[in-house]
Design a protein around this motif. Structure first.
Motif, PDB file in Angstrom:
ATOM      1  N   PHE A  21       0.940  -1.224   0.104  1.00  0.00           N
ATOM      2  CA  PHE A  21       0.068  -0.154  -0.078  1.00  0.00           C
ATOM      3  C   PHE A  21       0.878   1.337   0.275  1.00  0.00           C
ATOM      4  CE2 PHE A  21      -2.615  -3.207   1.981  1.00  0.00           C
ATOM      5  CZ  PHE A  21      -3.906  -3.126   1.246  1.00  0.00           C
ATOM      6  N   TYR A  22       2.302   1.252  -0.123  1.00  0.00           N
ATOM      7  CA  TYR A  22       2.980   2.417  -0.059  1.00  0.00           C
ATOM      8  C   TYR A  22       4.320   1.910  -1.030  1.00  0.00           C
ATOM      9  CZ  TYR A  22       6.152  -0.244   2.801  1.00  0.00           C
ATOM     10  OH  TYR A  22       6.766  -1.429   3.461  1.00  0.00           O
ATOM     11  N   SER A  23       4.805   3.264  -1.452  1.00  0.00           N
ATOM     12  CA  SER A  23       5.887   3.051  -2.290  1.00  0.00           C
ATOM     13  C   SER A  23       7.286   3.551  -1.480  1.00  0.00           C
ATOM     14  CB  SER A  23       5.807   4.004  -3.523  1.00  0.00           C
ATOM     15  OG  SER A  23       5.637   5.187  -3.221  1.00  0.00           O
ATOM     16  N   VAL A  24       8.402   2.901  -2.260  1.00  0.00           N
ATOM     17  CA  VAL A  24       9.643   3.351  -1.950  1.00  0.00           C
ATOM     18  C   VAL A  24      10.419   3.858  -2.983  1.00  0.00           C
ATOM     19  CG1 VAL A  24       9.658   1.494  -0.197  1.00  0.00           C
ATOM     20  CG2 VAL A  24      10.485   1.015  -2.280  1.00  0.00           C
ATOM     21  N   SER A  25      11.600   4.597  -2.880  1.00  0.00           N
ATOM     22  CA  SER A  25      12.093   5.132  -4.118  1.00  0.00           C
ATOM     23  C   SER A  25      13.792   4.994  -3.877  1.00  0.00           C
ATOM     24  CB  SER A  25      11.911   6.548  -4.470  1.00  0.00           C
ATOM     25  OG  SER A  25      12.062   7.425  -3.443  1.00  0.00           O
ATOM     26  N   VAL A  26      14.215   4.888  -5.028  1.00  0.00           N
ATOM     27  CA  VAL A  26      15.700   5.291  -5.323  1.00  0.00           C
ATOM     28  C   VAL A  26      15.986   6.481  -5.821  1.00  0.00           C
ATOM     29  CG1 VAL A  26      18.154   4.343  -6.216  1.00  0.00           C
ATOM     30  CG2 VAL A  26      16.087   2.777  -5.398  1.00  0.00           C
ATOM     31  N   MET A  80       9.874   5.372   2.202  1.00  0.00           N
ATOM     32  CA  MET A  80      11.455   5.147   2.598  1.00  0.00           C
ATOM     33  C   MET A  80      12.100   5.391   1.218  1.00  0.00           C
ATOM     34  SD  MET A  80      11.347   3.755   5.527  1.00  0.00           S
ATOM     35  CE  MET A  80      12.722   2.570   5.763  1.00  0.00           C
ATOM     36  N   ILE A  81      13.392   5.835   1.233  1.00  0.00           N
ATOM     37  CA  ILE A  81      14.181   6.318   0.012  1.00  0.00           C
ATOM     38  C   ILE A  81      15.622   5.710   0.302  1.00  0.00           C
ATOM     39  CG2 ILE A  81      12.909   8.273  -0.490  1.00  0.00           C
ATOM     40  CD1 ILE A  81      15.292   9.834   0.788  1.00  0.00           C
ATOM     41  N   LYS A  82      16.260   5.447  -0.890  1.00  0.00           N
ATOM     42  CA  LYS A  82      17.670   5.049  -0.846  1.00  0.00           C
ATOM     43  C   LYS A  82      18.370   5.993  -1.815  1.00  0.00           C
ATOM     44  CE  LYS A  82      21.427   2.655  -0.738  1.00  0.00           C
ATOM     45  NZ  LYS A  82      22.371   2.872   0.292  1.00  0.00           N
ATOM     46  N   LEU A  83      19.346   6.818  -1.001  1.00  0.00           N
ATOM     47  CA  LEU A  83      20.122   7.730  -1.963  1.00  0.00           C
ATOM     48  C   LEU A  83      21.207   6.844  -2.534  1.00  0.00           C
ATOM     49  CD1 LEU A  83      20.258  10.844   0.498  1.00  0.00           C
ATOM     50  CD2 LEU A  83      18.829  10.213  -1.321  1.00  0.00           C
ATOM     51  N   VAL A  84      21.758   7.172  -3.817  1.00  0.00           N
ATOM     52  CA  VAL A  84      22.589   6.505  -4.387  1.00  0.00           C
ATOM     53  C   VAL A  84      23.441   7.552  -5.311  1.00  0.00           C
ATOM     54  CG1 VAL A  84      21.625   4.253  -4.720  1.00  0.00           C
ATOM     55  CG2 VAL A  84      21.358   5.841  -6.481  1.00  0.00           C
ATOM     56  N   ALA A  85      24.739   7.322  -5.547  1.00  0.00           N
ATOM     57  CA  ALA A  85      25.683   8.219  -6.148  1.00  0.00           C
ATOM     58  C   ALA A  85      25.909   7.690  -7.589  1.00  0.00           C
ATOM     59  CB  ALA A  85      26.923   8.186  -5.352  1.00  0.00           C
ATOM     60  N   ASP A  86      25.389   6.770  -7.819  1.00  0.00           N
ATOM     61  CA  ASP A  86      25.432   6.137  -9.445  1.00  0.00           C
ATOM     62  C   ASP A  86      25.215   7.363 -10.411  1.00  0.00           C
ATOM     63  OD1 ASP A  86      26.147   3.708  -7.989  1.00  0.00           O
ATOM     64  OD2 ASP A  86      24.033   2.945  -8.297  1.00  0.00           O
ATOM     65  N   SER A 112      18.006  -5.779  -4.195  1.00  0.00           N
ATOM     66  CA  SER A 112      18.379  -5.566  -2.863  1.00  0.00           C
ATOM     67  C   SER A 112      18.172  -4.189  -2.034  1.00  0.00           C
ATOM     68  CB  SER A 112      19.882  -6.159  -2.790  1.00  0.00           C
ATOM     69  OG  SER A 112      20.720  -5.165  -3.166  1.00  0.00           O
ATOM     70  N   GLU A 113      18.344  -3.280  -2.456  1.00  0.00           N
ATOM     71  CA  GLU A 113      18.011  -1.966  -1.967  1.00  0.00           C
ATOM     72  C   GLU A 113      16.487  -1.926  -1.646  1.00  0.00           C
ATOM     73  OE1 GLU A 113      20.373  -2.253  -4.274  1.00  0.00           O
ATOM     74  OE2 GLU A 113      22.169  -1.292  -3.473  1.00  0.00           O
ATOM     75  N   LEU A 114      15.774  -2.278  -2.723  1.00  0.00           N
ATOM     76  CA  LEU A 114      14.389  -2.179  -2.664  1.00  0.00           C
ATOM     77  C   LEU A 114      13.865  -3.214  -1.490  1.00  0.00           C
ATOM     78  CD1 LEU A 114      13.591  -1.872  -6.541  1.00  0.00           C
ATOM     79  CD2 LEU A 114      13.204   0.040  -4.775  1.00  0.00           C
ATOM     80  N   ASP A 115      14.333  -4.593  -1.523  1.00  0.00           N
ATOM     81  CA  ASP A 115      13.950  -5.422  -0.382  1.00  0.00           C
ATOM     82  C   ASP A 115      14.404  -4.900   1.013  1.00  0.00           C
ATOM     83  OD1 ASP A 115      13.280  -7.346  -2.250  1.00  0.00           O
ATOM     84  OD2 ASP A 115      14.716  -8.534  -2.095  1.00  0.00           O
ATOM     85  N   LYS A 116      15.352  -4.094   1.185  1.00  0.00           N
ATOM     86  CA  LYS A 116      15.942  -3.663   2.481  1.00  0.00           C
ATOM     87  C   LYS A 116      14.989  -2.486   2.668  1.00  0.00           C
ATOM     88  CE  LYS A 116      20.794  -4.781   1.841  1.00  0.00           C
ATOM     89  NZ  LYS A 116      22.032  -4.396   1.721  1.00  0.00           N
ATOM     90  N   LEU A 117      14.634  -1.629   1.773  1.00  0.00           N
ATOM     91  CA  LEU A 117      13.469  -0.519   2.167  1.00  0.00           C
ATOM     92  C   LEU A 117      12.305  -1.236   2.761  1.00  0.00           C
ATOM     93  CD1 LEU A 117      14.323   1.710  -0.757  1.00  0.00           C
ATOM     94  CD2 LEU A 117      14.956   2.298   1.478  1.00  0.00           C
ATOM     95  N   TYR A 118      11.721  -2.260   2.067  1.00  0.00           N
ATOM     96  CA  TYR A 118      10.622  -2.826   2.414  1.00  0.00           C
ATOM     97  C   TYR A 118      10.881  -3.575   3.780  1.00  0.00           C
ATOM     98  CZ  TYR A 118       7.776  -1.574  -1.687  1.00  0.00           C
ATOM     99  OH  TYR A 118       7.008  -0.803  -2.372  1.00  0.00           O
ATOM    100  N   GLU A 123       7.318  -3.994   6.367  1.00  0.00           N
ATOM    101  CA  GLU A 123       6.216  -4.722   5.626  1.00  0.00           C
ATOM    102  C   GLU A 123       6.702  -5.972   4.850  1.00  0.00           C
ATOM    103  OE1 GLU A 123       2.911  -1.969   6.520  1.00  0.00           O
ATOM    104  OE2 GLU A 123       3.131  -3.633   5.015  1.00  0.00           O
ATOM    105  N   PHE A 124       5.965  -6.566   4.407  1.00  0.00           N
ATOM    106  CA  PHE A 124       5.737  -7.789   3.739  1.00  0.00           C
ATOM    107  C   PHE A 124       6.706  -7.330   2.392  1.00  0.00           C
ATOM    108  CE2 PHE A 124       5.264 -11.859   1.661  1.00  0.00           C
ATOM    109  CZ  PHE A 124       4.889 -11.533   0.308  1.00  0.00           C
ATOM    110  N   ILE A 125       7.903  -8.262   2.060  1.00  0.00           N
ATOM    111  CA  ILE A 125       8.256  -7.911   0.786  1.00  0.00           C
ATOM    112  C   ILE A 125       7.847  -8.831  -0.225  1.00  0.00           C
ATOM    113  CG2 ILE A 125      10.592  -8.205  -0.523  1.00  0.00           C
ATOM    114  CD1 ILE A 125      12.022  -7.824   2.002  1.00  0.00           C
ATOM    115  N   GLU A 126       7.352  -8.278  -1.297  1.00  0.00           N
ATOM    116  CA  GLU A 126       7.008  -9.037  -2.487  1.00  0.00           C
ATOM    117  C   GLU A 126       7.971  -9.327  -3.183  1.00  0.00           C
ATOM    118  OE1 GLU A 126       4.166  -8.211  -6.454  1.00  0.00           O
ATOM    119  OE2 GLU A 126       5.185  -6.509  -5.576  1.00  0.00           O
TER     120      GLU A 126
END
Length: 128
Positions: A21-26, A80-86, A112-118, A123-126
């Motif tokens: 029911f929610y989103s995460v982002s990189v 939830m967010i993940k910051l990357v320098a790529d 793997s980063e998306l899994d960690k954010l969830y 929450e359950f990881i899809e």
């Protein structure tokens, strides 16, 4: 980043699992003057800054504020967010020549980063 608002455009990949029911982002931190955060703490590199909780919180606050001003629905605002320098370039295979996101390639690269954010949000990881 010193005014509690990120003033530059950054590439952002937003993902929401189909059963969640929610989103995460990189987000890519791509601006060269981003070596300190609001409290004045200095960092020697963008990758170092990307891993700091203070920087993540500041970017998250700025992102949430902009999303609310744009009247986005709650599920459209990354929780939830993940910051990357790529660099996301056509050469990296993550964007097209027109700089449009290649979502499947991004999902694969950052799985793997998306899994960690969830997981962090409890929450359950899809499984994609």
């Amino acid at each position: 980043m010193g005014t509690n608002q990120v003033d530059c455009q950054v590439p952002i990949y937003i993902y929401r699992g189909t059963t969640l029911f929610y989103s995460v982002s990189v987000l890519v931190i791509c601006f060269s003057d981003c070596t300190s955060i609001n409290n004045g703490t200095q960092y020697s590199s963008i990758p170092e800054l990307c891993d700091k909780a203070e920087a993540i919180k500041e970017v998250q606050t700025s992102l949430s504020k902009a999303a609310k001003e744009a009247r986005l629905d709650k599920f459209e605002i990354p929780s939830m967010i993940k910051l990357v320098a790529d660099s996301w370039t056509p050469e990296s295979g993550l964007v097209t020549a027109a700089l449009k996101l290649k979502r499947e390639q991004l999902k694969t690269k950052y799985k793997s980063e998306l899994d960690k954010l969830y997981t962090r949000s409890g929450e359950f990881i899809e499984r994609y």
